[in-house]
Write a protein that holds these residues in place. Structure first.
Motif, PDB file in Angstrom:
ATOM      1  N   LEU A  96     -18.868 -31.931   0.696  1.00  0.00           N
ATOM      2  CA  LEU A  96     -20.713 -31.264   0.227  1.00  0.00           C
ATOM      3  C   LEU A  96     -20.761 -31.626  -1.322  1.00  0.00           C
ATOM      4  O   LEU A  96     -21.394 -31.066  -1.867  1.00  0.00           O
ATOM      5  CB  LEU A  96     -20.907 -30.085   0.927  1.00  0.00           C
ATOM      6  N   GLY A  97     -18.907 -31.643  -2.353  1.00  0.00           N
ATOM      7  CA  GLY A  97     -19.171 -31.466  -3.101  1.00  0.00           C
ATOM      8  C   GLY A  97     -18.701 -29.948  -4.244  1.00  0.00           C
ATOM      9  O   GLY A  97     -18.780 -29.328  -4.796  1.00  0.00           O
ATOM     10  N   TYR A  98     -18.190 -29.136  -3.211  1.00  0.00           N
ATOM     11  CA  TYR A  98     -17.148 -27.674  -3.541  1.00  0.00           C
ATOM     12  C   TYR A  98     -16.334 -27.542  -3.750  1.00  0.00           C
ATOM     13  O   TYR A  98     -15.997 -27.359  -2.830  1.00  0.00           O
ATOM     14  CB  TYR A  98     -18.750 -26.951  -3.025  1.00  0.00           C
ATOM     15  N   PRO A  99     -15.310 -27.491  -4.371  1.00  0.00           N
ATOM     16  CA  PRO A  99     -13.637 -27.415  -4.533  1.00  0.00           C
ATOM     17  C   PRO A  99     -13.334 -25.978  -4.104  1.00  0.00           C
ATOM     18  O   PRO A  99     -12.935 -25.443  -4.520  1.00  0.00           O
ATOM     19  CB  PRO A  99     -13.254 -28.184  -5.251  1.00  0.00           C
ATOM     20  N   VAL A 100     -13.898 -25.423  -3.240  1.00  0.00           N
ATOM     21  CA  VAL A 100     -13.649 -23.826  -3.000  1.00  0.00           C
ATOM     22  C   VAL A 100     -12.049 -23.642  -2.165  1.00  0.00           C
ATOM     23  O   VAL A 100     -12.261 -24.320  -1.301  1.00  0.00           O
ATOM     24  CB  VAL A 100     -15.148 -23.002  -2.696  1.00  0.00           C
ATOM     25  N   ASP A 101     -11.603 -22.307  -2.093  1.00  0.00           N
ATOM     26  CA  ASP A 101     -10.732 -22.003  -2.183  1.00  0.00           C
ATOM     27  C   ASP A 101     -11.372 -21.147  -1.310  1.00  0.00           C
ATOM     28  O   ASP A 101     -11.894 -20.596  -1.078  1.00  0.00           O
ATOM     29  CB  ASP A 101      -9.075 -21.991  -2.381  1.00  0.00           C
ATOM     30  N   ILE A 102     -10.768 -20.531   0.424  1.00  0.00           N
ATOM     31  CA  ILE A 102     -10.891 -20.029   1.352  1.00  0.00           C
ATOM     32  C   ILE A 102      -9.941 -19.479   1.269  1.00  0.00           C
ATOM     33  O   ILE A 102      -8.848 -19.050   1.826  1.00  0.00           O
ATOM     34  CB  ILE A 102     -11.301 -20.542   2.730  1.00  0.00           C
ATOM     35  N   VAL A 103      -9.653 -17.589   0.686  1.00  0.00           N
ATOM     36  CA  VAL A 103      -8.652 -16.368   1.524  1.00  0.00           C
ATOM     37  C   VAL A 103      -9.159 -15.802   3.307  1.00  0.00           C
ATOM     38  O   VAL A 103     -10.074 -15.253   3.190  1.00  0.00           O
ATOM     39  CB  VAL A 103      -8.906 -15.706   0.465  1.00  0.00           C
ATOM     40  N   VAL A 104      -8.252 -16.219   3.669  1.00  0.00           N
ATOM     41  CA  VAL A 104      -7.873 -16.081   5.161  1.00  0.00           C
ATOM     42  C   VAL A 104      -7.476 -14.844   5.746  1.00  0.00           C
ATOM     43  O   VAL A 104      -6.342 -14.613   5.278  1.00  0.00           O
ATOM     44  CB  VAL A 104      -8.099 -16.893   6.492  1.00  0.00           C
ATOM     45  N   PHE A 105      -8.472 -12.984   5.751  1.00  0.00           N
ATOM     46  CA  PHE A 105      -7.721 -12.289   6.296  1.00  0.00           C
ATOM     47  C   PHE A 105      -7.064 -11.891   7.832  1.00  0.00           C
ATOM     48  O   PHE A 105      -8.112 -12.512   8.174  1.00  0.00           O
ATOM     49  CB  PHE A 105      -8.037 -10.541   5.762  1.00  0.00           C
ATOM     50  N   GLU A 106      -5.746 -11.871   8.206  1.00  0.00           N
ATOM     51  CA  GLU A 106      -5.177 -12.147   9.424  1.00  0.00           C
ATOM     52  C   GLU A 106      -4.811 -10.732   9.880  1.00  0.00           C
ATOM     53  O   GLU A 106      -5.236  -9.328   8.658  1.00  0.00           O
ATOM     54  CB  GLU A 106      -4.705 -13.267   9.781  1.00  0.00           C
ATOM     55  N   PRO A 107      -5.212 -10.142  11.096  1.00  0.00           N
ATOM     56  CA  PRO A 107      -4.411  -8.900  11.073  1.00  0.00           C
ATOM     57  C   PRO A 107      -2.820  -8.658  10.032  1.00  0.00           C
ATOM     58  O   PRO A 107      -2.220  -8.827  11.115  1.00  0.00           O
ATOM     59  CB  PRO A 107      -4.534  -8.578  12.731  1.00  0.00           C
ATOM     60  N   PRO A 108      -3.357  -7.388   9.148  1.00  0.00           N
ATOM     61  CA  PRO A 108      -2.172  -7.497   8.896  1.00  0.00           C
ATOM     62  C   PRO A 108      -0.366  -6.889   9.851  1.00  0.00           C
ATOM     63  O   PRO A 108       0.417  -7.029   9.842  1.00  0.00           O
ATOM     64  CB  PRO A 108      -1.526  -6.263   7.717  1.00  0.00           C
ATOM     65  N   ARG A 109      -0.737  -6.208  11.406  1.00  0.00           N
ATOM     66  CA  ARG A 109       0.118  -5.632  11.920  1.00  0.00           C
ATOM     67  C   ARG A 109       0.514  -7.159  12.646  1.00  0.00           C
ATOM     68  O   ARG A 109       1.899  -6.547  12.766  1.00  0.00           O
ATOM     69  CB  ARG A 109      -0.461  -5.113  12.972  1.00  0.00           C
ATOM     70  N   LEU A 110       0.229  -8.257  12.718  1.00  0.00           N
ATOM     71  CA  LEU A 110       0.401  -9.015  12.864  1.00  0.00           C
ATOM     72  C   LEU A 110       1.691 -10.225  11.711  1.00  0.00           C
ATOM     73  O   LEU A 110       2.441 -10.843  12.039  1.00  0.00           O
ATOM     74  CB  LEU A 110      -0.519 -10.144  14.015  1.00  0.00           C
ATOM     75  N   TYR A 111       0.669 -10.318  10.313  1.00  0.00           N
ATOM     76  CA  TYR A 111       1.528 -11.195   9.627  1.00  0.00           C
ATOM     77  C   TYR A 111       0.434 -10.222   7.929  1.00  0.00           C
ATOM     78  O   TYR A 111       0.406 -10.408   7.694  1.00  0.00           O
ATOM     79  CB  TYR A 111       0.437 -12.116   9.145  1.00  0.00           C
ATOM     80  N   PRO A 112       2.628  -9.327   7.658  1.00  0.00           N
ATOM     81  CA  PRO A 112       1.843  -8.612   6.931  1.00  0.00           C
ATOM     82  C   PRO A 112       2.093  -9.362   5.716  1.00  0.00           C
ATOM     83  O   PRO A 112       1.983  -8.931   4.186  1.00  0.00           O
ATOM     84  CB  PRO A 112       3.484  -7.353   7.390  1.00  0.00           C
TER      85      PRO A 112
END
Length: 362
Positions: A96-112
């Motif tokens: 749709l023309g919005y070049p945003v980036d997305i920061v995804v927080f996964e559980p830190p105990r699994l992906y520190p």
């Protein structure tokens, strides 16, 4: 200074805004979801995507035109589509023309390592980890204060003698917590807010029902998505206890699961021993625990097409029968109307009152 936004989840935006600004970001606040929000999401999301996908997409489409560069959100673990939300939203927004980036927080105990990398992406001021910790600590304390004050409204509202007094007081004291910044200020604002809510005129002799609410995390936490069901129940003389608050969900997904969470799994084990994804198993386990605690009923809130909650829904009639507790399920989507929900709630409350009266000794 990057422009950042995030999903609107009840009053938590007050805490997240403070944290993001402390780290050096410009926050574009997400609006409270409205009909316009949902219309946008429905227009561009896949037809059979679950309800939260549509609301979140609509929220992003309301904030992206304001110059948002980064969206901060959470991921998902297990066989649930929530883990794909961010990628789906990113593709749609780019198309749709919005070049945003997305920061995804996964559980830190699994992906520190991923967690630390994301923290640095949101840290344009290049603060030290110690300084970041202090910012997170204050934001966490504000989030706790917001949850604690909301919990008290669920106890006060069913007994209020002036209709709407609890909600009006709640809206006022939220601003006190919002303005608080230091730990001392946050704790003082919380204490004052709790005291103010206790001053709401109440009838201590009113016969109040107790209902537990279970279901998928987003429709549990965001009142706009569940049509303010907790306030409606409170006005019907029902004390609500929600199985999930944002602080508890964050704690369970950040460093370790709580003992309470493990108890929920144990309660669900006879009915569903396998990981279902989402909060399906929690819905079953919490229903069992509410029955053991003597609650008058349970309400399940589920997004339409949510597989974990659909599976839980097929099991809950057995739980209801074996534990003698009424269970009412709402599947929520863009077609759900408040008038229809209120009618069903009134009938459910009437059923619980008759059931409670029948248990009283003659």
């Amino acid at each position: 200074m990057p422009r950042v936004t995030f999903p609107h989840v009840a009053e938590s935006y007050r805490s997240f805004k403070m944290l993001m600004e402390d780290l050096g970001n410009e926050v574009i606040l997400p609006p409270r979801p409205s009909k316009h929000t949902l219309d946008l999401g429905v227009r561009y999301a896949p037809e059979f995507a679950c309800f939260p996908v549509k609301i979140l997409l609509g929220t992003y489409l309301e904030t992206c035109p304001k110059g948002v560069e980064l969206i901060v959100t959470s991921g998902g673990v297990g066989p649930c589509r929530a883990g794909h939300y961010a990628q789906l939203h990113k593709k749609i927004l780019h198309s749709l023309g919005y070049p945003v980036d997305i920061v995804v927080f996964e559980p830190p105990r699994l992906y520190p390592l991923d967690f630390l990398h994301n923290i640095q992406r949101l840290n344009p001021r290049r603060m030290s980890y110690r300084a970041i910790y202090e910012c997170v600590r204050r934001a966490w304390r504000k989030l706790q204060a917001l949850d604690n004050v909301e919990k008290l409204t669920h106890k006060v509202r069913p007994k209020e003698t002036i209709r709407g007094a609890t909600t009006r007081t709640y809206r006022r004291v939220l601003e006190w917590i919002d303005r608080a910044y230091s730990l001392v200020e946050i704790e003082e604002a919380e204490r004052s807010a709790l005291e103010e809510l206790q001053k709401v005129p109440q009838d201590p002799n009113r016969d109040v029902l107790r209902v537990g609410i279970v279901g998928e995390v987003y429709v549990l936490l965001e009142p706009a998505s569940n049509l303010e069901i907790e306030e409606t129940l409170g006005n019907l003389g029902v004390e609500v206890e929600r199985s999930l608050f944002l602080t508890g969900w964050t704690r369970d997904n950040t460093w370790a699961e709580t003992t309470e969470g493990l108890t929920v799994k144990e309660a669900a084990m006879p009915y569903l021993p396998e990981l279902l994804g989402g909060h399906g198993r929690d819905s079953i386990g919490n229903t069992v625990l509410y029955a053991k605690r003597g609650f008058d009923g349970v309400i399940q809130l589920a997004p339409f097409t949510c597989i974990p909650e659909i599976v839980a829904r097929t099991i809950l009639p057995r739980v209801s029968e074996e534990h003698n507790i009424p269970v009412l399920t709402f599947f929520l989507d863009e077609q759900t109307g408040k008038a229809g929900m209120t009618t069903r709630l009134e009938a459910f409350v009437d059923l619980m009152r008759r059931k409670k009266a029948a248990r009283r000794p003659a």
